[in-house]
Design an enzyme around this catalytic site. Structure first.
Site, mmCIF file in Angstrom:
data_model
loop_
_atom_site.group_PDB
_atom_site.id
_atom_site.type_symbol
_atom_site.label_atom_id
_atom_site.label_comp_id
_atom_site.label_asym_id
_atom_site.label_seq_id
_atom_site.Cartn_x
_atom_site.Cartn_y
_atom_site.Cartn_z
ATOM 1 N N ASP A 84 2.688 1.192 -2.245
ATOM 2 C CA ASP A 84 1.352 1.174 -2.859
ATOM 3 C C ASP A 84 1.225 0.150 -3.988
ATOM 4 O OD1 ASP A 84 0.967 3.375 -1.194
ATOM 5 O OD2 ASP A 84 1.483 4.805 -2.766
ATOM 6 N N GLU B 269 -9.061 4.768 2.260
ATOM 7 C CA GLU B 269 -8.429 5.072 0.964
ATOM 8 C C GLU B 269 -7.955 3.788 0.297
ATOM 9 O OE1 GLU B 269 -5.110 7.619 1.868
ATOM 10 O OE2 GLU B 269 -4.245 6.204 3.275
#
Length: 563
Positions: free
Chosen positions: A59, A235
């Site tokens: 991430d 997302e």
């Protein structure tokens, strides 16, 4: 007076604890990576490797101030949390610490390994010369939160809790000085159309109060690029502005085999956002499963503009081993981005990725220099005798300082009365597994006093999936033991009675999905315990979750291995 007495009693109790536990000293740690992909693809002078951060660094988010780039990653239940890296050229990176390095900021003491810190976003606001790191802390009721600093190298503020639900928040500073937050959320109650249906919301953000403006929220993406196709898990949103237009970039398809990155455009930060016709702009799905040097699961990206107006994107992806299992976790990759047209496109992000990239102009590859984070096949040696630990060493669910102390002979681990299977802080120092093929060796000075004492190495995917390779005691004899834990159920693979007259060397040898645990009593000759064992339980495929495998220097006074 009362405070001084409290301090004295606390110090005395800590010293008593340390002195009355069976302490173990680890020294001469060595981690060697030897992946075929690097030996078969040596670098030319004008090349560098991607991923730029190998092992469990998922991430990624990136920002720039002047010539300084800063990059952060998810850290889940690791402590300290949110590793932060600095670079001046996007190739050579140096870890400068962690954003969340204090118990007051990071409350993950009861979190499962894949809980804790999700998807941090880092951004620089030129209007107040301040860096912001915004994330979701899935622990202790904190939820979405923000910290900030004027200088990422000098530490970060205490946590400000943010008043909205959902995950993956990202902050955006517009040209007029206004600020906004975008994030993933559930669709309004009663409107969910299918499993995995999510929305992207935007809020106005009050920079004075460091809080979203109540009532300013708006859904700007429902479902994904085309809701009629039932896209899942929109997302990881990031908002950008270029040539007067607003661009919303998101991950779509879930963080596994269908992962991708998609882009939308609007005339206002609040939309309406129109998806690009050429979505996705990054993915590794739909290619032959047996392709060479396989990279997969690519997505969850962030963009940065260089001082000369070029763009690069960082993103997560995985490299499965020869059994097609993921033990090293989601890694940080980088690609140049072509934004000469209306929408950005990751260059070579829609074809099977290669392990090497061309160097940006004027940059020299220094990743083999000890000052920078290593890349490719490398060896990390640490005698563990320095007063300050390398930033690569992390703990689980609590600070390292609560169970370690420096000595002239190495790191002394003062064991907790919790073992590696506990959903609680454990007395273990962890290093990420960063290669499919590696060898880890450490020296241990330890003589257990009872059957409850154990010290050694753990290969750890989570509290429910791990190996323990260590020294313990039964009656008056010392034993070395190898235990496998799968789904929380433990099995002794092998054990042997040994003599302990001096330090013992413990070794983990990994070749793809095969793990071997070896030991040496003379510092030269190694003996295997348990034969080849499967790394299946150390893979995301079997264990689930979002992390990679860790190698830990572990001690406990709550050993539950019964010989």
């Amino acid at each position: 007076m009362k405070n001084n007495l409290k301090k004295y009693l606390y110090t005395a109790s800590v010293l008593f604890l340390f002195q009355n536990n069976s302490a173990q000293v680890f020294s001469d740690f060595s981690y060697k990576g030897n992946d075929k992909i690097y030996t078969e693809n040596p670098l030319k002078e004008d090349e560098f490797y991607s991923p730029i951060l190998q092992g469990c660094y998922p991430d990624p988010s990136i920002t720039r101030k002047g010539n300084d780039y800063y990059l952060v990653n998810s850290s889940f239940a690791m402590f300290p949390g949110v590793p932060i890296f600095h670079s001046n050229d996007l190739v050579n990176w140096k870890q400068i610490g962690h954003v969340l390095d204090r118990p007051s900021q990071l409350k993950v003491g009861k979190a499962g390994f894949s809980e804790g810190i999700y998807a941090p976003d880092i951004k620089y606001n030129k209007f107040n010369d301040t860096f912001y790191m915004i994330t979701t802390q899935i622990a202790s009721g904190i939820g979405n939160m923000v910290v900030k600093t004027k200088d990422p190298k000098q530490g970060w503020s205490e946590v400000q809790k943010l008043n909205f639900d959902g995950i993956d928040p990202s902050i955006f500073f517009d040209d007029d000085g206004k600020a906004y937050i975008v994030h993933n959320d559930a669709p309004p109650k009663g409107t969910e159309q299918y499993s995995g249906h999510r929305v992207i919301k935007i809020w106005e953000y009050d920079l004075e109060k460091d809080q979203v403006v109540a009532g300013s929220d708006k859904i700007i993406v429902n479902g994904g690029v085309d809701i009629s196709q039932k896209p899942i898990w929109i997302e990881g949103p990031h908002l950008y502005k270029k040539d007067g237009k607003y661009f919303l970039m998101c991950a779509e398809g879930g963080t596994g085999g269908n992962h991708s990155e998609v882009i939308f455009m609007a005339d206002s930060p609040k939309g309406p956002f129109v998806p690009a016709g050429n979505n996705p702009i990054l993915t590794q799905r739909n290619f032959p499963k047996d392709r060479k040097d396989k990279v997969d699961w690519a997505g969850h990206a962030d963009l940065v503009e260089t001082p000369d107006g070029k763009y690069y994107g960082v993103f997560l992806a995985i490299r499965p081993n020869e059994k097609n299992r993921v033990t090293t976790g989601r890694e940080t990759f980088i690609l140049p981005v072509d934004w000469s047209g209306t929408y950005p496109v990751f260059q070579n992000g829609l074809v099977p990725m290669k392990p090497k990239l061309k160097m940006p102009n004027g940059v020299k590859n220094q990743t083999n220099n000890k000052e920078f984070f290593p890349n490719g096949n490398f060896t990390f040696n640490d005698d563990l005798k320095k007063s300050r630990l390398d930033y690569r060493w992390i703990a689980m669910r609590g600070p390292r300082e609560s169970f370690i102390s420096s000595t002239k002979n190495g790191i002394k681990i003062n064991p907790f009365s919790t073992n590696i299977k506990a959903k609680a802080p454990v007395s273990a120092l962890f290093h990420r597994q960063q290669h499919a093929t590696s060898e880890t060796t450490v020296s241990l000075d330890f003589k257990p006093k009872s059957e409850k004492d154990l010290a050694g190495i753990t290969c750890y995917q989570s509290e429910n999936f791990n190996y323990v390779f260590g020294i313990t005691k039964k009656d008056k004899d010392f034993y070395i033991v190898l235990e496998r834990t799968e789904k929380g159920n433990s099995t002794i693979i092998s054990s042997e009675k040994i003599s302990l007259s001096k330090n013992i060397q413990l070794q983990v040898s990994v070749v793809a999905d095969d793990y071997q645990f070896n030991y040496s009593l003379d510092g030269k000759n190694f003996k295997n315990l348990g034969g080849k064992v499967s790394g299946d339980i150390l893979s995301t495929d079997v264990a689930g979750g979002f992390t990679g495998s860790l190698i830990g220097l572990y001690a406990t006074s709550d050993n539950d291995i019964k010989l």
